[in-house]
Design a protein around this motif. Structure first.
Motif, PDB file in Angstrom:
ATOM      1  N   SER A   1       0.843  -1.204   0.000  1.00 32.50           N
ATOM      2  CA  SER A   1       0.000   0.000   0.000  1.00 32.50           C
ATOM      3  C   SER A   1       0.877   1.253   0.000  1.00 32.50           C
ATOM      4  O   SER A   1       2.036   1.209   0.436  1.00 32.50           O
ATOM      5  CB  SER A   1      -0.904   0.013   1.233  1.00 32.50           C
ATOM      6  OG  SER A   1      -0.134   0.270   2.401  1.00 32.50           O
ATOM      7  N   PRO A   2       0.344   2.379  -0.490  1.00 35.21           N
ATOM      8  CA  PRO A   2       1.119   3.624  -0.450  1.00 35.21           C
ATOM      9  C   PRO A   2       1.545   3.986   0.975  1.00 35.21           C
ATOM     10  O   PRO A   2       2.655   4.490   1.181  1.00 35.21           O
ATOM     11  CB  PRO A   2       0.153   4.669  -1.019  1.00 35.21           C
ATOM     12  CG  PRO A   2      -0.796   3.889  -1.863  1.00 35.21           C
ATOM     13  CD  PRO A   2      -0.936   2.554  -1.179  1.00 35.21           C
ATOM     14  N   GLU A   3       0.710   3.684   1.957  1.00 33.31           N
ATOM     15  CA  GLU A   3       1.041   3.988   3.348  1.00 33.31           C
ATOM     16  C   GLU A   3       2.196   3.114   3.840  1.00 33.31           C
ATOM     17  O   GLU A   3       3.116   3.593   4.504  1.00 33.31           O
ATOM     18  CB  GLU A   3      -0.186   3.790   4.255  1.00 33.31           C
ATOM     19  CG  GLU A   3      -1.324   4.743   3.971  1.00 33.31           C
ATOM     20  CD  GLU A   3      -2.217   4.303   2.790  1.00 33.31           C
ATOM     21  OE1 GLU A   3      -3.044   5.126   2.368  1.00 33.31           O
ATOM     22  OE2 GLU A   3      -2.076   3.163   2.299  1.00 33.31           O
ATOM     23  N   GLU A   4       2.152   1.837   3.486  1.00 30.46           N
ATOM     24  CA  GLU A   4       3.264   0.965   3.878  1.00 30.46           C
ATOM     25  C   GLU A   4       4.539   1.379   3.159  1.00 30.46           C
ATOM     26  O   GLU A   4       5.618   1.385   3.756  1.00 30.46           O
ATOM     27  CB  GLU A   4       2.956  -0.508   3.585  1.00 30.46           C
ATOM     28  CG  GLU A   4       4.108  -1.419   3.998  1.00 30.46           C
ATOM     29  CD  GLU A   4       3.860  -2.901   3.791  1.00 30.46           C
ATOM     30  OE1 GLU A   4       4.860  -3.628   3.566  1.00 30.46           O
ATOM     31  OE2 GLU A   4       2.697  -3.335   3.870  1.00 30.46           O
ATOM     32  N   TRP A   5       4.433   1.738   1.886  1.00 27.13           N
ATOM     33  CA  TRP A   5       5.625   2.149   1.149  1.00 27.13           C
ATOM     34  C   TRP A   5       6.263   3.364   1.806  1.00 27.13           C
ATOM     35  O   TRP A   5       7.482   3.411   1.999  1.00 27.13           O
ATOM     36  CB  TRP A   5       5.315   2.427  -0.323  1.00 27.13           C
ATOM     37  CG  TRP A   5       6.552   2.862  -1.053  1.00 27.13           C
ATOM     38  CD1 TRP A   5       6.849   4.107  -1.514  1.00 27.13           C
ATOM     39  CD2 TRP A   5       7.687   2.044  -1.344  1.00 27.13           C
ATOM     40  NE1 TRP A   5       8.095   4.115  -2.083  1.00 27.13           N
ATOM     41  CE2 TRP A   5       8.635   2.861  -1.991  1.00 27.13           C
ATOM     42  CE3 TRP A   5       7.991   0.712  -1.123  1.00 27.13           C
ATOM     43  CZ2 TRP A   5       9.870   2.383  -2.422  1.00 27.13           C
ATOM     44  CZ3 TRP A   5       9.232   0.240  -1.553  1.00 27.13           C
ATOM     45  CH2 TRP A   5      10.145   1.070  -2.194  1.00 27.13           C
ATOM     46  N   GLN A   6       5.446   4.351   2.180  1.00 30.00           N
ATOM     47  CA  GLN A   6       5.995   5.557   2.811  1.00 30.00           C
ATOM     48  C   GLN A   6       6.656   5.214   4.144  1.00 30.00           C
ATOM     49  O   GLN A   6       7.718   5.738   4.470  1.00 30.00           O
ATOM     50  CB  GLN A   6       4.919   6.617   3.027  1.00 30.00           C
ATOM     51  CG  GLN A   6       5.478   7.953   3.508  1.00 30.00           C
ATOM     52  CD  GLN A   6       6.485   8.537   2.529  1.00 30.00           C
ATOM     53  OE1 GLN A   6       6.182   8.746   1.360  1.00 30.00           O
ATOM     54  NE2 GLN A   6       7.700   8.801   2.994  1.00 30.00           N
ATOM     55  N   THR A   7       6.057   4.308   4.891  1.00 32.72           N
ATOM     56  CA  THR A   7       6.655   3.875   6.157  1.00 32.72           C
ATOM     57  C   THR A   7       7.991   3.192   5.900  1.00 32.72           C
ATOM     58  O   THR A   7       8.970   3.417   6.619  1.00 32.72           O
ATOM     59  CB  THR A   7       5.695   2.926   6.913  1.00 32.72           C
ATOM     60  OG1 THR A   7       4.492   3.643   7.186  1.00 32.72           O
ATOM     61  CG2 THR A   7       6.309   2.436   8.213  1.00 32.72           C
TER      62      THR A   7
ATOM     63  N   PRO B   1       1.186   0.552   8.772  1.00 32.20           N
ATOM     64  CA  PRO B   1      -0.048   1.336   8.905  1.00 32.20           C
ATOM     65  C   PRO B   1      -1.297   0.495   8.651  1.00 32.20           C
ATOM     66  O   PRO B   1      -1.331  -0.345   7.760  1.00 32.20           O
ATOM     67  CB  PRO B   1       0.105   2.425   7.837  1.00 32.20           C
ATOM     68  CG  PRO B   1       1.571   2.550   7.637  1.00 32.20           C
ATOM     69  CD  PRO B   1       2.121   1.159   7.822  1.00 32.20           C
ATOM     70  N   GLY B   2      -2.298   0.712   9.490  1.00 30.34           N
ATOM     71  CA  GLY B   2      -3.562   0.014   9.340  1.00 30.34           C
ATOM     72  C   GLY B   2      -3.583  -1.356   9.980  1.00 30.34           C
ATOM     73  O   GLY B   2      -4.558  -2.090   9.841  1.00 30.34           O
TER      74      GLY B   2
ATOM     75  N   ASP C   1      10.568   5.890   5.050  1.00 31.72           N
ATOM     76  CA  ASP C   1      10.944   6.633   6.256  1.00 31.72           C
ATOM     77  C   ASP C   1      11.806   5.789   7.191  1.00 31.72           C
ATOM     78  O   ASP C   1      12.790   6.275   7.752  1.00 31.72           O
ATOM     79  CB  ASP C   1       9.698   7.118   6.999  1.00 31.72           C
ATOM     80  CG  ASP C   1       8.912   8.159   6.226  1.00 31.72           C
ATOM     81  OD1 ASP C   1       9.444   8.735   5.250  1.00 31.72           O
ATOM     82  OD2 ASP C   1       7.738   8.385   6.589  1.00 31.72           O
TER      83      ASP C   1
END
Length: 118
Positions: A17-23, A52-53, A26
């Motif tokens: 997911s885009p959220e996991e990728w950003q994590t 995330p999530g 980082d």
């Protein structure tokens, strides 16, 4: 003496997911900053981030890889017991216990997104 070859690291961008990728981006940056500042003890220290999530999935460094080598795609997704949840070619710390202690802290402090253990 020969050094084992590092597995080819294929990008996970677009496969998580885009959220996991950003994590992942980082967290990999965090590992590299820790290396730049000399705060690692080679392969036994770790920094984890909750995916995330999720409540019970985390990202951690591959065992045996130095902090300055870690990338977003080399991070390994694990559960609270330290079991791999993805098809990463990399192992996680075989002792397992350092993350188990950290997973207890993650469970106790649900608002803690990322933890650094030295």
């Amino acid at each position: 003496m020969t050094t084992p070859e590092m597995p080819v690291i294929e990008s996970l961008k677009g496969r998580v997911s885009p959220e996991e990728w950003q994590t992942r981006v980082d967290l990999a940056a965090c590992y590299r900053l820790v290396a730049d500042f000399g705060w690692s003890d080679l392969v036994f220290t770790h920094i984890t981030a909750r995916v995330p999530g999720t409540e019970d999935q985390f990202l951690i460094n591959p065992y045996g890889m130095t902090f300055d080598e870690i990338t977003a795609s080399s991070l390994v997704k694990i559960d609270v017991a330290g079991n791999k949840l993805d098809n990463s070619p990399f192992p996680v710390n075989p002792a397992g216990s350092p993350f188990i202690r950290q997973s207890i802290r993650h469970a106790m402090m649900r608002n803690a997104f990322c933890m650094y253990t030295v």
